[in-house]
Design an enzyme around this catalytic site. Structure first.
Site, PDB file in Angstrom:
ATOM      1  CB  CYS A 186     -28.595  34.739 106.963  1.00 28.91           C
ATOM      2  SG  CYS A 186     -28.862  36.186 105.927  1.00 28.91           S
ATOM      3  CB  THR A 188     -30.687  38.217 103.534  1.00 29.30           C
ATOM      4  OG1 THR A 188     -30.318  38.869 104.754  1.00 29.30           O
ATOM      5  CG2 THR A 188     -30.602  39.205 102.385  1.00 29.30           C
TER       6      THR A 188
END
Length: 348
Positions: A186, A188
């Site tokens: 990830c 993000t």
């Protein structure tokens, strides 16, 4: 007006568990099963509360076949067709109580979820998964799903703060997925600057959920069995794993051979690869928030599962917990600047 929260927030790497006196003679005495009654569905659960993530490279039917032998759980990814579900259910009826059917908030996702749950009534768990569980649209979606499936146990997320855990539980969810940005594939936090250290998120969200008789899943951030134990110690009812279960025979992802070595592709579900595969590419208005990695091929996942479960049992013996249920009550975290001697070791 911008605000700075000066409270220290911690991740798994920032702490160790303090050992305590124990009456246990052997790791074999430790009971890792948990039993829960869920607030909204009124259903019950019994099993080892570790969940394979609903990623197409992890939450596969092949993974579920192995995990259910150990009473572990699989959140099956949303990209299987109804026909594939029916075929699996017909051949593996004993696994169905350890599965969740996954869905996003899109109408096509929800229509397929309805079809699966109507065709296979033995599946009693729903995993509602979006990157940002803070949107009002998602809260309303959870309410709609609860109204449509009043007796199914609903997992919903992801969020990282207590007030949103409470809102989702009051909206009909039973188990809240906790974690924004800690996953191994990830990005993000890099793309958006948004996130929350996972250990603190779990502790705070568990406190909020348990006050309403709800439950939480620590989703992401575990790189070794010790991290899984820390998540349970912090109050997580379930721990969801992605990267630790990637790269196996039962994992999805293309198998690659290079220079006599084997690798399996593993990618985030918001990565460019995933969006090309399922959405025709990255939309003009958004950025990819995941990456693709080549994981050295690990063979059968059974060995990894035994390693994880053995590590947690050992944790319990170190702190004097005869049952996994007792681990959080026996947990004292100590802050550290280093966890392991790095001379001959990897990161964890």
């Amino acid at each position: 007006m911008p605000h700075i929260d000066n409270d220290v927030k911690l991740d798994f790497k920032d702490v160790l568990l303090r050992p305590k006196r124990s009456t246990l003679k052997s790791r074999s005495e430790v009971d890792l099963t948990r039993s829960f009654s869920f607030r909204n569905s009124k259903q019950t659960y019994s099993g080892v509360p570790i969940i394979a993530a609903n990623m197409d490279t992890v939450g596969t039917f092949e993974m579920a076949k192995v995990l259910c032998k150990f009473s572990l759980f699989t959140a099956v990814h949303k990209h299987y067709s109804l026909v594939q579900w029916q075929e699996f259910a017909g051949q593996n009826p004993d696994c169905l109580e350890h599965l969740a059917a996954s869905s996003g908030t899109g109408s096509s996702d929800f229509e397929q979820l309805e079809q699966i749950l109507e065709a296979i009534p033995q599946v009693k768990y729903i995993c509602l998964d979006v990157a940002n569980g803070y949107s009002e649209h998602f809260v309303e979606f959870v309410k709609d799903v609860r109204k449509r499936f009043p007796q199914h146990t609903i997992m919903a997320g992801n969020v990282v703060t207590g007030e949103m855990v409470e809102e989702l539980i009051l909206s009909g969810a039973d188990i809240i997925k906790v974690g924004i940005g800690p996953g191994s594939v990830c990005t993000t936090r890099k793309k958006t600057g948004v996130g929350y250290p996972q250990l603190s998120a779990v502790m705070e969200c568990a406190d909020a959920a348990h006050g309403l008789k709800g439950h939480i899943i620590s989703d992401g951030g575990c790189s070794c069995p010790g991290d899984v134990a820390k998540a349970f110690g912090a109050g997580a009812d379930f721990v969801m794993l992605g990267g630790m279960l990637a790269g196996h025979s039962e994992s999805g992802g293309e198998l690659i051979e290079r220079d006599g070595k084997k690798y399996k592709l593993f990618y985030g579900m918001s990565s460019e690869m995933a969006m090309k595969k399922y959405a025709g590419g990255v939309a003009e208005y958004r950025a990819s928030e995941g990456k693709t990695v080549e994981v050295p091929f690990k063979g059968d996942v059974e060995h990894t599962i035994r390693d994880i479960l053995g590590g947690i049992r050992s944790t319990c013996t170190y702190v004097g917990a005869a049952k996994l249920k007792e681990l959080s009550r026996r947990t004292t975290f100590i802050r550290v600047t280093q966890q392991v001697n790095p001379i001959f070791s990897e990161a964890c």
